[in-house]
Motif scaffolding. Structure first.
Motif, PDB file in Angstrom:
ATOM      1  N   GLY A 229      74.709  14.997  73.862  1.00  0.00           N
ATOM      2  CA  GLY A 229      75.202  16.364  73.769  1.00  0.00           C
ATOM      3  C   GLY A 229      76.091  16.498  72.545  1.00  0.00           C
ATOM      4  O   GLY A 229      76.839  15.584  72.210  1.00  0.00           O
ATOM      5  N   VAL A 230      75.985  17.624  71.858  1.00  0.00           N
ATOM      6  CA  VAL A 230      76.839  17.915  70.703  1.00  0.00           C
ATOM      7  C   VAL A 230      77.536  19.244  70.977  1.00  0.00           C
ATOM      8  O   VAL A 230      76.877  20.262  71.190  1.00  0.00           O
ATOM      9  CB  VAL A 230      76.032  17.993  69.393  1.00  0.00           C
ATOM     10  N   VAL A 231      78.856  19.221  70.970  1.00  0.00           N
ATOM     11  CA  VAL A 231      79.643  20.416  71.253  1.00  0.00           C
ATOM     12  C   VAL A 231      79.987  21.092  69.934  1.00  0.00           C
ATOM     13  O   VAL A 231      80.681  20.522  69.093  1.00  0.00           O
ATOM     14  CB  VAL A 231      80.932  20.057  72.021  1.00  0.00           C
ATOM     15  N   GLY A 232      79.505  22.322  69.751  1.00  0.00           N
ATOM     16  CA  GLY A 232      79.794  23.066  68.532  1.00  0.00           C
ATOM     17  C   GLY A 232      78.525  23.531  67.851  1.00  0.00           C
ATOM     18  O   GLY A 232      77.414  23.118  68.213  1.00  0.00           O
ATOM     19  N   ALA A 233      78.697  24.394  66.848  1.00  0.00           N
ATOM     20  CA  ALA A 233      77.539  24.929  66.115  1.00  0.00           C
ATOM     21  C   ALA A 233      77.811  25.032  64.633  1.00  0.00           C
ATOM     22  O   ALA A 233      77.105  25.749  63.928  1.00  0.00           O
ATOM     23  CB  ALA A 233      77.150  26.297  66.673  1.00  0.00           C
ATOM     24  N   GLY A 234      78.841  24.330  64.143  1.00  0.00           N
ATOM     25  CA  GLY A 234      79.143  24.353  62.723  1.00  0.00           C
ATOM     26  C   GLY A 234      78.333  23.322  61.961  1.00  0.00           C
ATOM     27  O   GLY A 234      77.409  22.691  62.491  1.00  0.00           O
ATOM     28  N   ALA A 235      78.705  23.133  60.696  1.00  0.00           N
ATOM     29  CA  ALA A 235      77.976  22.204  59.839  1.00  0.00           C
ATOM     30  C   ALA A 235      77.993  20.789  60.397  1.00  0.00           C
ATOM     31  O   ALA A 235      76.961  20.108  60.436  1.00  0.00           O
ATOM     32  CB  ALA A 235      78.570  22.227  58.432  1.00  0.00           C
ATOM     33  N   SER A 236      79.159  20.327  60.844  1.00  0.00           N
ATOM     34  CA  SER A 236      79.240  18.949  61.335  1.00  0.00           C
ATOM     35  C   SER A 236      78.458  18.770  62.622  1.00  0.00           C
ATOM     36  O   SER A 236      77.923  17.682  62.889  1.00  0.00           O
ATOM     37  CB  SER A 236      80.699  18.540  61.535  1.00  0.00           C
ATOM     38  N   ALA A 237      78.361  19.824  63.446  1.00  0.00           N
ATOM     39  CA  ALA A 237      77.566  19.743  64.668  1.00  0.00           C
ATOM     40  C   ALA A 237      76.095  19.541  64.327  1.00  0.00           C
ATOM     41  O   ALA A 237      75.411  18.693  64.916  1.00  0.00           O
ATOM     42  CB  ALA A 237      77.755  21.006  65.506  1.00  0.00           C
ATOM     43  N   ARG A 257      79.490  27.455  72.439  1.00  0.00           N
ATOM     44  CA  ARG A 257      80.309  28.385  73.226  1.00  0.00           C
ATOM     45  C   ARG A 257      79.884  29.837  73.002  1.00  0.00           C
ATOM     46  O   ARG A 257      79.817  30.627  73.955  1.00  0.00           O
ATOM     47  CB  ARG A 257      81.779  28.194  72.851  1.00  0.00           C
ATOM     48  N   ARG A 258      79.614  30.214  71.774  1.00  0.00           N
ATOM     49  CA  ARG A 258      79.280  31.605  71.452  1.00  0.00           C
ATOM     50  C   ARG A 258      77.874  31.965  71.968  1.00  0.00           C
ATOM     51  O   ARG A 258      77.030  31.102  72.182  1.00  0.00           O
ATOM     52  CB  ARG A 258      79.331  31.830  69.946  1.00  0.00           C
ATOM     53  N   ARG A 263      76.060  33.928  61.337  1.00  0.00           N
ATOM     54  CA  ARG A 263      74.999  34.068  60.329  1.00  0.00           C
ATOM     55  C   ARG A 263      75.533  34.203  58.908  1.00  0.00           C
ATOM     56  O   ARG A 263      74.843  33.852  57.952  1.00  0.00           O
ATOM     57  CB  ARG A 263      74.152  35.306  60.636  1.00  0.00           C
ATOM     58  N   VAL A 264      76.739  34.773  58.738  1.00  0.00           N
ATOM     59  CA  VAL A 264      77.248  35.130  57.416  1.00  0.00           C
ATOM     60  C   VAL A 264      78.473  34.288  57.086  1.00  0.00           C
ATOM     61  O   VAL A 264      79.395  34.181  57.896  1.00  0.00           O
ATOM     62  CB  VAL A 264      77.615  36.633  57.352  1.00  0.00           C
ATOM     63  N   ASN A 265      78.481  33.711  55.896  1.00  0.00           N
ATOM     64  CA  ASN A 265      79.612  32.912  55.437  1.00  0.00           C
ATOM     65  C   ASN A 265      80.627  33.842  54.767  1.00  0.00           C
ATOM     66  O   ASN A 265      80.537  34.127  53.574  1.00  0.00           O
ATOM     67  CB  ASN A 265      79.129  31.841  54.452  1.00  0.00           C
ATOM     68  N   THR A 296      88.084  33.716  62.450  1.00  0.00           N
ATOM     69  CA  THR A 296      87.514  34.354  63.643  1.00  0.00           C
ATOM     70  C   THR A 296      86.000  34.500  63.522  1.00  0.00           C
ATOM     71  O   THR A 296      85.251  34.259  64.476  1.00  0.00           O
ATOM     72  CB  THR A 296      88.161  35.729  63.870  1.00  0.00           C
ATOM     73  N   GLU A 297      85.552  34.898  62.347  1.00  0.00           N
ATOM     74  CA  GLU A 297      84.112  35.061  62.134  1.00  0.00           C
ATOM     75  C   GLU A 297      83.390  33.715  62.110  1.00  0.00           C
ATOM     76  O   GLU A 297      82.219  33.621  62.463  1.00  0.00           O
ATOM     77  CB  GLU A 297      83.872  35.805  60.813  1.00  0.00           C
ATOM     78  N   GLN A 298      84.080  32.687  61.696  1.00  0.00           N
ATOM     79  CA  GLN A 298      83.580  31.320  61.584  1.00  0.00           C
ATOM     80  C   GLN A 298      82.516  31.180  60.500  1.00  0.00           C
ATOM     81  O   GLN A 298      81.779  32.111  60.187  1.00  0.00           O
ATOM     82  CB  GLN A 298      83.045  30.802  62.915  1.00  0.00           C
ATOM     83  N   VAL A 299      82.483  29.997  59.933  1.00  0.00           N
ATOM     84  CA  VAL A 299      81.519  29.692  58.873  1.00  0.00           C
ATOM     85  C   VAL A 299      80.230  29.204  59.528  1.00  0.00           C
ATOM     86  O   VAL A 299      80.255  28.288  60.351  1.00  0.00           O
ATOM     87  CB  VAL A 299      82.081  28.633  57.918  1.00  0.00           C
ATOM     88  N   PRO A 300      79.087  29.801  59.200  1.00  0.00           N
ATOM     89  CA  PRO A 300      77.839  29.345  59.814  1.00  0.00           C
ATOM     90  C   PRO A 300      77.442  27.967  59.303  1.00  0.00           C
ATOM     91  O   PRO A 300      77.861  27.544  58.225  1.00  0.00           O
ATOM     92  CB  PRO A 300      76.823  30.398  59.363  1.00  0.00           C
ATOM     93  N   PRO A 301      76.600  27.273  60.061  1.00  0.00           N
ATOM     94  CA  PRO A 301      76.080  26.000  59.539  1.00  0.00           C
ATOM     95  C   PRO A 301      75.102  26.295  58.409  1.00  0.00           C
ATOM     96  O   PRO A 301      74.479  27.352  58.372  1.00  0.00           O
ATOM     97  CB  PRO A 301      75.366  25.400  60.755  1.00  0.00           C
ATOM     98  N   PRO A 302      74.947  25.388  57.456  1.00  0.00           N
ATOM     99  CA  PRO A 302      73.948  25.607  56.395  1.00  0.00           C
ATOM    100  C   PRO A 302      72.542  25.738  56.986  1.00  0.00           C
ATOM    101  O   PRO A 302      72.209  25.075  57.983  1.00  0.00           O
ATOM    102  CB  PRO A 302      74.067  24.358  55.531  1.00  0.00           C
ATOM    103  N   ARG A 303      71.750  26.571  56.367  1.00  0.00           N
ATOM    104  CA  ARG A 303      70.375  26.765  56.846  1.00  0.00           C
ATOM    105  C   ARG A 303      69.609  25.442  56.862  1.00  0.00           C
ATOM    106  O   ARG A 303      68.932  25.116  57.839  1.00  0.00           O
ATOM    107  CB  ARG A 303      69.667  27.786  55.951  1.00  0.00           C
TER     108      ARG A 303
END
Length: 488
Positions: A229-237, A257-258, A263-265, A296-303
Motif C-alpha cells: 500500500g502507498v499512502v498519498g498521491a504526490g510525486a513521491s507516492a 485521501r482526496r 491536476r494543475v501545478n 491547499t491546492e497541492q502539486v499534482p504528480p508528474p504525468r
C-alpha cells in the motif's frame, strides 16, 4: 551510420576551457578580501555550509565567487549528496529541461551546456526530461569544475551560536571528532533539513518492519511478491508505487485521501521574476495567502510518473480512501478506509515532511529561541496551515531571528537556505527554477554583513593601502612665472 552533416560534440574539456575563460573575463572568483580570524590558534572560516547538494553547491559557488572563504560539509560519500542517487526514485526530473538551475548566470555552467558538450544539439532537442541520475552526474561535474571545497562523510552533531561572533560546529569526520568555528553558517539541508519525514500518528504503533516512509533508503527488491500500500498521491507516492511494481510487488494499492488527484501545478503558474524578487517584500497576509493556496491546492504528480504506475495492471488507484484505522494480524496489515478494508503486507507513507527543529539534536542549542511564523502572524479563519506556522521567520539574508531579542546572541549568524525558507523568501532556496537567484541573494547578503562587521578593520586597511599608481617621474615641476620670464 553517423550523419556527416551532424556536428561532433565539442566534449567536456572544451566546455571547461570555455567556462574558465568566462570566469576570467568576469574576474571570478573575486580576490579574497575578508579579514582572517583565528581562535585559540585555529583558523576561523568565513562561512561553513552544511550540505553539499544542489543548494549547498550553489551557495558555496556564489560565496567563493564573492571572494569569501567558504567550506561545505556533507554527511554522504562524495558524489551522493542530496537525494538524487539515494532516496529519489523518479525516472526523470519534473522541471523543464531548459531551466538554468544553479548555473549562476554562467551559460557554460548550465545543464544544457554540459549535455550538449557530450551528446550534441540534436540529442538535446530530442531529450524530453532530464534523467534523474544524469542530473546527479551534472552536479558532480559542477562541483569538480568549480573546485568547490566540500568535505564528505562529515556529520554535524551540534551547532552552537556564540556571543563572541562565532558559531561552533561539532561533527564526526572520517578522522574522528572535529570542531569547526565559522563566522556564519548556512544550512543547505534540503526538503527535510529542519525536521524530518511526517507520518500519521497511527503509524507509530506499527511494527517497523511492516512500513517505511518514501524518503527512507530501502531495497525495494524486498517487496517482491508482496501486497503493498502507498499512502498519498504526490510525486513521491507515484515514484514509490512504480518502483515497488517494477521490483515485482504482487500488487500496489494507492490510498488517496482526496476524491480526485490534483491536476494543475499552481506553483508553476506562480513562477515569474516578479514573484522571485518581490515575494520577500510582500505584506505578511499576501505571503501567507499565496503559499497557503499552493499548499491547499497541492502539486499534482508528474504525468510521466503517474503513467509509470498505471501501465501495471496490478496497480489500483483508490480515491477517497483516507486511512481510518490499521490493525496488525500476524504480519498482515488491515487498513480501514471509507472504501473498505485493505489487506496488505507492507505500507509506504508518501506523506511529506514536517518542519520541527526541536526534534533535531544538532539544533538543540538554538531551536527554542527561533522566531517562527506562528510567533509573527495569525492567519484568517480557513487559512490555517501547519507547515507555514512552523516555518522560521527569516531576515533578508535568510538568517534566523530571535523570538525574544537578546536571549540567543549569535542566532542571526545561522542562515536557513533550504525549503522552510519558502514562506519568508519564496521558493528560491530548494527548487531548481530560482536556486541561482536565491544563492545570489544569500551570498550578497552575507558579503555585506561580513564587511559591515569589520568596517573599522577595512578602514584601517584603506588607510594603510600604499600601492602607488603614479611615481613622481611622470612630470617636471614648473618654475615660478618670474623665473621662467628671466630665463626666456
Amino acid at each position: 551510420m553517423t550523419d556527416p552533416t551532424t556536428p561532433t560534440p565539442a566534449g567536456l574539456p572544451a566546455l571547461e576551457a570555455r567556462l574558465r575563460q568566462d570566469l576570467s573575463w568576469l574576474e571570478l572568483p573575486a580576490r579574497p578580501w575578508t579579514m582572517p580570524r583565528t581562535h585559540d590558534g585555529h583558523d576561523v572560516l568565513d562561512v561553513a555550509v552544511i550540505g553539499g547538494g544542489m543548494a549547498g553547491l550553489a551557495a558555496s559557488a556564489t560565496l567563493a565567487h564573492l571572494g569569501i572563504r567558504v567550506r561545505a560539509f556533507d554527511r554522504a560519500p562524495a558524489g551522493f549528496e542530496g537525494p538524487w542517487a539515494t532516496t529519489a526514485r523518479m525516472e526523470t526530473l519534473r522541471s523543464p529541461k531548459q531551466l538554468t538551475g544553479p548555473a549562476l548566470g554562467l551559460p557554460a555552467l548550465t545543464f544544457r551546456a554540459w549535455f550538449e558538450a557530450q551528446f550534441g544539439e540534436a540529442a538535446w532537442q530530442a531529450l524530453d526530461k532530464i534523467p534523474r541520475l544524469q542530473w546527479m552526474d551534472y552536479l558532480r561535474w559542477y562541483r569538480q569544475v568549480l573546485d568547490l571545497d566540500i568535505r564528505n562523510e562529515h556529520r554535524v552533531e551540534r551547532i552552537v551560536p556564540r556571543a563572541d561572533g562565532l558559531v561552533s560546529l561539532s561533527m564526526q569526520s572520517p578522522d574522528g571528532p572535529l570542531t569547526v568555528l565559522a563566522r556564519r553558517v548556512v544550512l543547505a539541508t534540503g526538503r527535510d533539513g529542519l525536521g524530518g519525514a511526517y507520518v500519521p500518528p497511527l503509524a507509530e504503533a506499527l511494527p517497523c518492519h511492516l512500513w517505511a516512509h518514501s524518503s527512507d533508503e530501502m531495497d525495494y527488491a524486498t517487496l517482491r511478491g508482496k501486497r503493498v500500500g502507498v499512502v498519498g498521491a504526490g510525486a513521491s507516492a507515484m515514484d514509490s508505487a512504480a518502483t515497488a511494481l517494477e521490483a515485482g510487488a504482487a500488487s500496489v494499492e494507492l490510498l488517496v485521501r482526496r476524491q480526485d488527484i490534483p491536476r494543475v501545478n499552481k506553483s508553476k503558474g506562480a513562477g515569474n521574476p516578479g514573484l522571485t524578487h518581490g515575494h520577500y517584500g510582500l505584506p505578511d497576509a499576501w505571503k501567507w495567502r499565496l503559499r497557503n493556496y499552493i499548499n491547499t491546492e497541492q502539486v499534482p504528480p508528474p504525468r510521466g510518473s503517474t503513467l509509470r504506475v498505471s501501465r501495471h495492471a496490478n496497480a489500483h488507484f483508490n480515491l477517497g480512501a483516507a486511512l481510518e484505522s490499521v490493525e496488525v494480524r500476524g504480519d498482515v496489515l488491515h487498513i480501514g478506509t471509507p472504501r473498505g478494508t485493505f489487506e496488505l503486507d507492507f505500507l509506504i507513507f508518501s506523506t511529506g515532511f514536517r518542519i520541527d527543529l526541536e526534534t533535531r539534536a544538532e539544533f538543540a542549542a538554538f531551536a527554542p529561541q527561533i522566531r517562527y511564523w506562528r510567533d509573527r502572524y495569525v492567519p484568517p479563519a480557513g487559512q490555517e496551515d501547519r507547515e507555514l506556522s512552523d516555518s522560521p521567520d527569516l531576515g533578508e539574508s535568510f538568517e534566523f531571528q530571535e523570538k525574544t531579542p537578546g536571549v540567543c546572541p549569535g542566532l542571526s549568524r545561522i542562515h536557513c537556505f533550504c525549503y522552510p525558507a519558502a514562506l519568508s523568501h519564496g521558493t528560491i532556496s530548494g527548487d531548481i527554477p530560482a536556486i541561482s537567484d536565491g544563492a545570489r541573494r544569500l551570498g550578497q547578503g552575507i558579503a555585506a554583513l561580513l564587511y559591515q562587521e569589520d568596517v573599522e578593520l577595512h578602514y584601517a586597511a584603506l588607510q594603510a593601502f600604499a600601492e602607488p599608481e603614479v611615481f613622481g617621474d611622470e612630470w617636471t615641476p614648473a618654475l615660478p612665472p618670474a623665473q621662467r620670464t628671466a630665463l626666456a
